[in-house]
Design an enzyme around this catalytic site. Structure first.
Site, PDB file in Angstrom:
ATOM      1  N   ASP A  62      -4.185   7.011  10.254  1.00  0.00           N
ATOM      2  CA  ASP A  62      -3.906   5.645  10.711  1.00  0.00           C
ATOM      3  C   ASP A  62      -2.501   5.482  11.279  1.00  0.00           C
ATOM      4  O   ASP A  62      -2.182   4.464  11.896  1.00  0.00           O
ATOM      5  CB  ASP A  62      -4.139   4.625   9.591  1.00  0.00           C
ATOM      6  CG  ASP A  62      -3.214   4.802   8.387  1.00  0.00           C
ATOM      7  OD1 ASP A  62      -2.256   5.597   8.450  1.00  0.00           O
ATOM      8  OD2 ASP A  62      -3.456   4.136   7.362  1.00  0.00           O
ATOM      9  N   HIS A  68       0.425   5.101   7.038  1.00  0.00           N
ATOM     10  CA  HIS A  68       0.647   5.563   5.668  1.00  0.00           C
ATOM     11  C   HIS A  68       0.914   7.069   5.634  1.00  0.00           C
ATOM     12  O   HIS A  68       0.250   7.833   6.342  1.00  0.00           O
ATOM     13  CB  HIS A  68      -0.564   5.240   4.791  1.00  0.00           C
ATOM     14  CG  HIS A  68      -0.880   3.791   4.713  1.00  0.00           C
ATOM     15  ND1 HIS A  68      -1.756   3.169   5.596  1.00  0.00           N
ATOM     16  CD2 HIS A  68      -0.425   2.822   3.879  1.00  0.00           C
ATOM     17  CE1 HIS A  68      -1.832   1.891   5.300  1.00  0.00           C
ATOM     18  NE2 HIS A  68      -1.039   1.647   4.264  1.00  0.00           N
ATOM     19  N   SER A  76       0.814  -1.221   0.000  1.00  0.00           N
ATOM     20  CA  SER A  76       0.000   0.000   0.000  1.00  0.00           C
ATOM     21  C   SER A  76       0.845   1.266   0.000  1.00  0.00           C
ATOM     22  O   SER A  76       0.396   2.310  -0.478  1.00  0.00           O
ATOM     23  CB  SER A  76      -0.938   0.002   1.205  1.00  0.00           C
ATOM     24  OG  SER A  76      -0.212  -0.137   2.413  1.00  0.00           O
TER      25      SER A  76
END
Length: 228
Positions: A197, A200, A44
């Site tokens: 979060d 990221h 990701s």
């Protein structure tokens, strides 16, 4: 009459000389470099999770390289949630014939799942073997384990990246988050460069990451040129 003939001959000679000079200048001019084809194989962090497309790692890196005069086609091979095993499973078919270099950024999801370091090592080594078989140059990006897994786990996991890069002659960049956390610590400034979060990076964080890793990608491009 003779004067006009001499004038015509001189004119033709001048045109011939001008054409010759033009051809010589074209031949002497440096040839335009061919496009370099790179694959960014990752999870990701590579894919651009939580960001609008142009803020992701691959688009920002493309723009950074273009600003510095590099003609590069950079393929986004990031798959959100992918482990090193997932990267290995698709490395072979992702390295299509035109790909000359690969940026490998995997391991974060192995850490989130607490997978054994020896498993990550075997998978990364498998990716490097496939790249070697296909004559693809590699920039291997390291990942650091958190301390809560214990010192032995951290030592084994952190070491696998530089050791494998050295064993397979790959270029090595210490950490994907080098541009945000150069000392490995999550400072207040680093937190401001992350998404809510805490895993990221946000768009500005990605820009810092690209600025840090960019020179190593340029080194990858230079190695490809030298090999060609």
């Amino acid at each position: 009459m003779m004067s006009s003939l001499r004038y015509g001959a001189a004119a033709r000679l001048n045109k011939a000389l001008a054409l010759l000079l033009l051809l010589c200048s074209v031949m002497a001019a440096p040839a335009r470099a061919d496009t370099v084809h790179l694959l960014a194989l990752g999870d990701s962090l590579t894919q651009g999770y939580g960001l609008i497309e142009q803020e992701g790692f691959v688009p920002q890196l493309r723009a950074w390289l273009a600003e510095r005069g590099h003609d590069v086609r950079l393929v986004n091979g990031g798959v959100s949630g992918d482990t090193t095993a997932g990267g290995l499973s698709r490395a072979g078919w992702s390295l299509t014939p035109e790909i000359e270099g690969m940026i490998v950024t995997l391991g974060g999801n192995d850490l989130l799942r607490g997978l054994p370091p020896e498993v990550a090592r075997a998978n990364i080594e498998g990716i490097l073997k496939i790249a070697a078989e296909k004559d693809v140059e590699v920039l291997l990006v390291g990942m650091q384990a958190p301390g809560n897994y214990g010192p032995d786990y951290k030592a084994a996991f952190d070491a696998l990246y530089p050791e494998l890069a050295d064993a397979y002659g790959a270029l090595f960049f210490p950490s994907f988050f080098e541009g945000i956390m150069p000392d490995g610590e999550m400072s207040e400034e680093a937190r401001s460069l992350m998404q809510p979060d805490g895993i990221h990076p946000n768009g500005e964080g990605v820009a810092r990451i690209v600025e840090a890793i960019g020179p190593s990608v340029e080194a990858l491009i230079a190695r490809i040129a030298d090999a060609g």
